[in-house]
Scaffold this motif. Structure first.
Motif, PDB file in Angstrom:
ATOM      1  N   THR A 277      36.553  50.056  32.162  1.00  0.00           N
ATOM      2  CA  THR A 277      35.193  49.596  32.452  1.00  0.00           C
ATOM      3  C   THR A 277      34.277  50.738  32.867  1.00  0.00           C
ATOM      4  OG1 THR A 277      35.949  47.418  33.104  1.00  0.00           O
ATOM      5  CG2 THR A 277      33.807  48.088  33.932  1.00  0.00           C
TER       6      THR A 277
ATOM      7  N   CYS B 259      37.250  57.366  37.341  1.00  0.00           N
ATOM      8  CA  CYS B 259      36.022  56.973  36.679  1.00  0.00           C
ATOM      9  C   CYS B 259      34.841  57.896  36.941  1.00  0.00           C
ATOM     10  CB  CYS B 259      35.635  55.562  37.103  1.00  0.00           C
ATOM     11  SG  CYS B 259      37.043  54.459  37.173  1.00  0.00           S
TER      12      CYS B 259
ATOM     13  N   ASP C  59      38.633  42.444  47.383  1.00  0.00           N
ATOM     14  CA  ASP C  59      38.252  43.437  48.381  1.00  0.00           C
ATOM     15  C   ASP C  59      37.250  44.426  47.807  1.00  0.00           C
ATOM     16  OD1 ASP C  59      41.087  44.249  50.544  1.00  0.00           O
ATOM     17  OD2 ASP C  59      39.633  42.610  50.528  1.00  0.00           O
ATOM     18  N   PRO C  60      36.079  44.533  48.439  1.00  0.00           N
ATOM     19  CA  PRO C  60      35.145  45.539  47.949  1.00  0.00           C
ATOM     20  C   PRO C  60      35.737  46.918  48.152  1.00  0.00           C
ATOM     21  CG  PRO C  60      34.201  44.262  49.763  1.00  0.00           C
ATOM     22  CD  PRO C  60      35.586  43.809  49.592  1.00  0.00           C
ATOM     23  N   GLY C  61      35.678  47.708  47.151  1.00  0.00           N
ATOM     24  CA  GLY C  61      36.225  49.055  47.259  1.00  0.00           C
ATOM     25  C   GLY C  61      37.579  49.186  46.598  1.00  0.00           C
ATOM     26  N   ALA C  62      38.155  48.088  46.109  1.00  0.00           N
ATOM     27  CA  ALA C  62      39.460  48.156  45.454  1.00  0.00           C
ATOM     28  C   ALA C  62      39.274  47.839  43.980  1.00  0.00           C
ATOM     29  CB  ALA C  62      40.415  47.154  46.084  1.00  0.00           C
ATOM     30  N   PHE C  63      39.821  48.694  43.124  1.00  0.00           N
ATOM     31  CA  PHE C  63      39.702  48.407  41.699  1.00  0.00           C
ATOM     32  C   PHE C  63      40.953  48.791  40.929  1.00  0.00           C
ATOM     33  CE2 PHE C  63      38.811  52.765  40.260  1.00  0.00           C
ATOM     34  CZ  PHE C  63      38.449  53.357  41.448  1.00  0.00           C
TER      35      PHE C  63
ATOM     36  N   ARG D  60      42.192  45.864  38.566  1.00  0.00           N
ATOM     37  CA  ARG D  60      41.388  45.851  37.348  1.00  0.00           C
ATOM     38  C   ARG D  60      41.875  46.924  36.389  1.00  0.00           C
ATOM     39  NH1 ARG D  60      37.967  49.195  35.329  1.00  0.00           N
ATOM     40  NH2 ARG D  60      37.285  50.323  37.184  1.00  0.00           N
TER      41      ARG D  60
ATOM     42  N   GLU E 148      34.651  38.363  37.478  1.00  0.00           N
ATOM     43  CA  GLU E 148      33.884  39.619  37.407  1.00  0.00           C
ATOM     44  C   GLU E 148      34.593  40.689  36.589  1.00  0.00           C
ATOM     45  OE1 GLU E 148      34.261  37.750  40.021  1.00  0.00           O
ATOM     46  OE2 GLU E 148      32.720  38.007  41.538  1.00  0.00           O
ATOM     47  N   TYR E 149      35.757  40.391  36.027  1.00  0.00           N
ATOM     48  CA  TYR E 149      36.502  41.394  35.271  1.00  0.00           C
ATOM     49  C   TYR E 149      36.626  40.984  33.795  1.00  0.00           C
ATOM     50  CZ  TYR E 149      38.162  43.666  39.614  1.00  0.00           C
ATOM     51  OH  TYR E 149      38.272  44.354  40.799  1.00  0.00           O
TER      52      TYR E 149
ATOM     53  N   THR F 250      37.528  55.971  47.643  1.00  0.00           N
ATOM     54  CA  THR F 250      36.101  55.981  47.288  1.00  0.00           C
ATOM     55  C   THR F 250      35.291  56.377  48.504  1.00  0.00           C
ATOM     56  OG1 THR F 250      35.855  53.654  47.892  1.00  0.00           O
ATOM     57  CG2 THR F 250      36.342  54.129  45.599  1.00  0.00           C
TER      58      THR F 250
ATOM     59  N   SER G 200      36.682  60.807  43.589  1.00  0.00           N
ATOM     60  CA  SER G 200      36.804  59.377  43.817  1.00  0.00           C
ATOM     61  C   SER G 200      37.656  58.771  42.716  1.00  0.00           C
ATOM     62  CB  SER G 200      35.392  58.800  43.785  1.00  0.00           C
ATOM     63  OG  SER G 200      35.400  57.470  44.100  1.00  0.00           O
ATOM     64  N   GLY G 201      38.627  57.928  43.073  1.00  0.00           N
ATOM     65  CA  GLY G 201      39.437  57.341  42.008  1.00  0.00           C
ATOM     66  C   GLY G 201      40.710  56.716  42.538  1.00  0.00           C
TER      67      GLY G 201
END
Lengths: 1028, 161
Positions: free
Chosen positions: A12, A49, A196-200, A203, A236-237, A354, A360-361
């Motif tokens: 993404t 990313c 959780d905001p900040g976790a990806f 995904r 959202e994914y 992040t 960041s990653g």
């Protein structure tokens, strides 16, 4: 030529940065140029990313970052066709700046151990053949054909896998409960509701290696006896959903899902359920409710889902990462997995790093890796050279971990011990420009809005906590707020039904535990130390300046060439602009918002320019008038240093009559005694003091306050209040054998600087050693150079990063030939015949961080060595000298041998006697002394008025009148704004004296901007004070 | 708030088709309303009793589910759904300022739809593209590394497109 494969990342992140266009362009270009043996393929998310779009060329492993479609022709021709990689697209290490062509050597990847993420970025997720080639479904085959369900559970148990969804419950145990539960119909569910905001990372795994999850889920089904599996994934994914659907279809076609898989007799199908936007549905019972199309509200447990879950049947719910780990464990064996990690936390852990970090990653490391390795080694440290403040782990359920605990090995138990949790693996790095109160408020606003409302403590408690935190960030905090927060937090934690409520107070609790002083600053002083909370400030620079100078306004005056106006604006708050313009440590510049774009404003240099102009043109300016005496009270100030004189200045401004008593024949305190001529010329100090005298302040030199003329005597002579600002000029002793002040060739740095300044002849010899690492040590060293020493070495017990001196000063010292010896501590001053001959030292290493986050140096046994020297200087700190107060003085002392003084009102225990500055706090920065002087004046004023309230030093704003915009000019302005460039504009270099000239003289080393440079630089100001 | 002259026409035949299709399946309600939303752009309040009837649920149960989930909407939305991320990573890197600018540019508050039904503005707790923070998404197009200039360009383009 060898076969090359080009992998374009299509996760993404990279897609949003244009990787689809890169992929398409590559295919076209390769065809056009007819390059043989080249395949263009795409992969899922690498988890890096920020550097995307990422392109990797195998088998050499060349790593390209930030590739755009325009770069493709060059890549195709130079690299693919002719074998020369394109250098400008290489990854650049954010710390060293070096280009690194091979991804295997990039620090970010090299220091990781990718197990769960092993295929991410290396295979095409839409082609099951590549997954099969990489080994996927090998574990399923093994389990179905060679192992029993109990055997599978056993293997996971041996591996010690703990759930990676956040709680860390042993996976095998959960499976066992489910397997043993009665009933033939069971379910397994994959929790892919990564809320959780900040976790990806979930995904990324689903987009890059969906078969890992499918296989894991199938293995779980086999182990517990379920024939139906669900993957609950957030809406959202969309890309993850798409890839998952495709993967399921392809797996079915290959007979890896469905009836009688691989002829084993095991049936297993998987359905996808998309979420509809509810964070709480990540909680297992709420998730089950959501699959059943009910409201996603948790229910009490027991019974746990393993007993009674989906449709009342025994159900196992596992996180995406846990399932990917299962696939790896069954494939490669429990022993291999458990060989990594620590005793209680086996295997590897995935983090989403992040925030303010350079790299960041997604980071995967064995459990037990220290936090500092993750943040500084792999993460590359903090962006823009700012100071690290804390790391927030575990999302909104987690807590903030400060610098002092950075060496903590990351594993489940350690993090809970510190008040945080491992959680989803989110790790957000916060720096000095992050407000911790605002962070707590931010997390509360999230959990409050996601609270399902079922249970009262959570529903009402989160709302209450949010309200309190919001008030605090808006400057309406009350003294009782911290207690209230702690109480509510406890109730919410203990009384809530599900994990959301039970953990949502954690950010509040940890920030209160580690950063309480920030809360107190907001509540008591209405100050936001990070200069973030808009409601408390007008502009970050003004807010951060301890004395509150209206910076944007005087910068604006400079831009209009109104230099006198600029000087007057500065003097509203600071009577020593010329001095500060030279030596202030400029905290304002660290918060300058322009610094987030390209370069912060050179506020200090601009202040210096204004004051130089003022003194150069003093004859043309009307002389300053003395302040009118409006009040009857008289105040005595002890000490004509920056603190004392500021207090006197502000008192005079308020209409009081003030007399300053100074023991020495000159004013300026520490400034005139300790600061060398080449940093702060004496003339400048005298001119500033002149200005203050012209304003009506009386200064009596050679008038010490001591046993013959005490503070009491002052009061008896008619002074209604006394402010003691006697400074901290007593040199601290190192405390080692041989340290005798009368020794020839051994000096305390401060004494030495004073002697030089007043013109006493001092011999330093050829070889000089200076012990210490602060400003005084540097000044001592540089003065020694100017007195003819040929070899000057500074011995500091910590390292460069810990030195409390500015970059500028350090560079100047190096240019002048001063050498630095870090991590060395003196053990003995060696002398012979009353003359110092050298220094016995020992090497140090940095140990655990202390409470302030700085690492404590510890001696390395067996590394003692001796260094010869003609002179040894000790500059290891200063302390206030209370010896002038009679021993029977009523003034109360603190434990640290300073005066006990109220922090806010600067009052001592004796009515009418106040004290401030270095005298109370120990050595500090000049601007802090000036602030204390102003605070003292305000406090004394309140004292005379009988006003018991706190002294509040707010930012103040003068009204700004908008200039009218002429007709037709709007368009012109718009265009100017358009052109107003996003190209970085850096501040002009401040002119300096040449190094050779510097070494021989005591002339000022730093010069001033020219008028044109100053005007241009001032225009870079973003005028944050005008923000609506 | 979007002010409409009259509620939009709902193709009841199509609606019944969708409902019948799902009614046969287990736990159908959420996927059903998600498809209704995909078809009509939102879940018209009028369809609640129809769905309740077909699925043998109380209308209040259906209403309860629809109102619980953030992404089930009961009002028509704009052609372009703009979602600004308010996740932790985005917050720490200036997401609040981006939201402020977008609000100003679109002249909308959170959860509002423009009168011409062109834009709906929402915030999301996390888009999962944290490494490119601050981020936002328009329809399914993710926009990372947002800054004020990009905000301006984005909506200028959309407006002209």
């Amino acid at each position: 030529m060898d076969r090359q494969t080009v992998f374009v990342c299509q996760g993404t992140g990279c897609l949003s940065s244009g990787s689809q266009a890169v992929y398409d362009a590559l295919k076209l270009e390769v065809e056009k140029l007819e390059i043989p043996c080249v395949k263009i393929d795409f992969t899922g998310c690498h988890g890096f990313c920020e550097q995307g779009p990422i392109v990797i060329v195998e088998p050499r492993g060349i790593f390209y970052t930030r590739v755009q479609a325009e770069d493709v022709p060059e890549i195709a021709e130079a690299h693919l066709q002719n074998g020369t990689p394109v250098q400008r697209l290489f990854y650049r290490d954010p710390v060293s700046g070096k280009a690194i062509p091979h991804y295997r050597e990039v620090n970010f990847y090299q220091k990781q151990q990718r197990v769960i993420l092993q295929n991410c970025g290396h295979i095409n997720p839409e082609k099951i053949e590549q997954a099969l080639e990489s080994g996927r479904y090998g574990a399923l085959k093994k389990a179905l054909l060679k192992m029993t369900p109990a055997g599978v559970i056993d293997e996971i148990k041996k591996a010690g896998l703990r759930g990676r969804g956040g709680a860390g419950f042993p996976t095998a145990l959960k499976w066992e409960f489910c397997s043993n539960a009665p009933g033939s119909k069971k379910y397994v569910i994959c929790n892919a509701d990564e809320g959780d905001p900040g976790a990806f990372m979930d995904r990324s795994i689903l987009e890059a290696d969906p078969h890992a999850v499918i296989e894991g889920l199938a293995l779980a089904g086999y182990a517990v006896g379920a024939d139906e599996g669900y993957i609950y994934i957030r809406a959202e994914y969309p890309l993850a959903v798409k890839r998952l659907r495709l993967a399921l279809k392809q797996a079915g076609e290959k007979g890896l899902l469905g009836e009688n898989i691989l002829d084993s007799g095991f049936n297993f199908t998987i359905k996808i359920k998309e979420g509809a936007g509810s964070f709480v549905c990540g909680e297992e019972t709420a998730l089950i409710a959501s699959i059943e199309s009910r409201r996603g509200m948790p229910r009490p447990r027991p019974p746990f889902p393993a007993q009674s879950g989906l449709d009342g049947r025994p159900t196992v719910i596992n996180n995406v990462k846990s399932l990917a780990a299962v696939s790896a464990i069954i494939g490669r064996g429990a022993e291999w997995f458990s060989s990594m990690g620590t005793e209680k936390s086996k295997g590897t852990v995935v983090f989403a790093l992040t925030g303010k970090v350079a790299n960041s990653g997604l980071v995967e490391v064995p459990a037990g890796t220290p936090l500092s390795t993750i943040v500084f080694d792999i993460g590359g440290g903090i962006q823009r050279g700012k100071k690290f403040k804390a790391v927030q782990t575990g999302g909104p359920s987690g807590g903030c971990i400060p610098a002092q605990h950075m060496d903590t090995p990351v594993e489940f138990e350690n993090l809970s011990r510190l008040g945080s949790i491992m959680g989803s693996g989110g790790m957000v790095v916060l720096d000095e420009s992050t407000c911790m109160v605002e962070i707590a408020r931010y997390f509360l606003s999230f959990t409050q809005s996601e609270s399902c409302g079922k249970c009262t403590p959570c529903r009402l408690g989160t709302r209450q906590m949010l309200e309190i935190l919001t008030r605090i960030t808006q400057g309406r905090g009350r003294d009782s707020d911290i207690e209230a927060l702690l109480n509510i937090a406890k109730t919410v934690k203990e009384g809530s039904l599900c994990g959301l409520g039970q953990t949502c107070p954690n950010p509040v609790l940890t920030t209160l535990q580690y950063f309480r002083e920030e809360y107190e600053a907001h509540i008591k002083e209405k100050k936001c130390p990070a200069a973030v909370c808009d409601a408390l400030m007008i502009s970050p620079c003004q807010h951060t300046c301890p004395v509150g100078i209206d910076v944007p306004r005087y910068l604006d005056a400079i831009s209009r060439e109104e230099f006198l106006e600029a000087a007057e604006i500065i003097r509203e708050r600071n009577p020593f602009p010329a001095i500060c313009g030279r030596i202030c440590h400029h905290p304002c510049e660290l918060r300058c918002r322009r610094g987030e774009l390209d370069d912060s404003l050179a506020i200090r240099a601009l202040k210096r320019f204004v004051t130089d102009w003022y003194f150069d043109n003093i004859d043309k300016i009307p002389p300053p008038e003395p302040f009118t005496v409006l009040k009857p009270q008289k105040v005595a100030v002890v000490g004509a240093g920056p603190c004392g004189l500021s207090c006197a200045y502000f008192l005079a401004r308020m209409g009081y009559s003030v007399t300053v008593f100074e023991a020495l024949p000159v004013g300026g305190g520490m400034l005139s005694v300790a600061l060398p001529e080449f940093r702060l010329p004496d003339q400048v100090i005298q001119k500033e003091i002149e200005y203050i005298k012209k304003r009506g302040v009386e200064i009596k030199y050679n008038s010490p306050v001591n046993i013959n003329f005490t503070v009491d005597d002052l009061k008896k002579s008619g002074y209604d209040a006394v402010f003691i600002a006697a400074g901290a000029q007593k040199s601290q002793q190192i405390g080692i054998p041989g340290e005798v002040e009368d020794l020839e060739g051994f000096y305390y740095g401060l004494r030495f600087l004073r002697d030089v300044k007043i013109g006493k002849p001092v011999r330093v010899g050829k070889k000089v050693i200076v012990i210490g690492g602060g400003n005084v040590a540097l000044d001592t060293a540089r003065t020694a150079v100017r007195l003819g020493a040929e070899d000057v070495e500074i011995f500091y017990r910590r390292n460069r990063e810990e030195m409390p001196v500015s970059e500028l000063e350090y560079e100047e010292a190096v240019t002048e030939g001063v050498r630095f010896n870090f991590l060395v501590s003196p053990t003995r001053i060696v002398s012979s015949n009353w003359k110092a001959t050298g220094l016995q030292c020992i090497k140090m290493e940095l140990g655990e961080p202390g409470k302030d986050g700085r690492r404590r140096p510890i001696p390395l046994a067996g590394t003692e060595f001796f260094v010869e020297a003609d002179a040894v200087f000790a500059s290891v700190g200063q302390a206030p000298d209370l010896s002038f107060l009679p021993p029977d003085s009523a003034l109360e002392r603190s434990r640290l041998e300073t005066l006990a003084v109220d922090e806010n009102r600067l009052s001592t225990n004796v009515s009418g006697v106040f004290a401030g500055g270095d005298f109370v706090t120990g050595p500090g920065m000049v601007i802090e002394a000036i602030t204390a002087g102003r605070r003292g004046a305000l406090a004394i004023d309140k004292h005379f008025k009988g006003d018991p309230a706190r002294v509040l030093i707010y930012d103040q704003r003068k009204d700004v009148l908008p200039l009218g915009i002429a007709e037709g000019e709007e368009e012109h302005l718009d265009r100017e704004l358009e052109e107003e460039t996003w190209k970085p504009q850096y501040r002009p270099q401040v002119p300096r004296l040449q190094a050779e000239e510097r070494k021989r003289s005591f002339k000022e080393t730093e010069l001033s901007y020219s008028g044109a440079e100053a005007v241009q630089e001032s225009k870079r100001c973003l005028r944050c004070d005008l923000e609506i | 708030m979007a002010k409409l002259k009259a509620p939009p026409e709902i193709d009841l035949e199509r609606l019944n088709e969708i409902v019948s299709e799902h009614a046969r399946k287990r736990w159908a309600l959420i996927p059903l309303v998600q498809e209704v939303q995909a078809e009509f752009g939102f879940i018209p309040p009028r369809v609640v009793p129809i769905i309740a009837n077909k699925l043998h649920l109380f209308p209040s149960e259906v209403q309860g589910v629809v109102s619980f989930y953030e992404q089930l909407y009961t009002e028509p939305r704009g052609r372009n759904i703009v979602r600004v991320c308010r996740g932790t990573a985005c917050h720490v890197r200036g997401g609040k300022a981006i939201l402020k600018l977008v609000k100003r540019q679109l002249e909308l508050e959170e959860n509002e739809t423009s009168e011409d039904l062109e834009y709906t503005l929402e915030t999301v707790a996390c888009l999962g593209v944290c490494a490119l923070s601050p981020t936002m998404v328009i329809n399914n197009q993710v926009c990372g590394h947002m800054n004020p200039k990009k905000v301006k360009e984005l909506f200028k383009r959309e407006g002209e497109g």
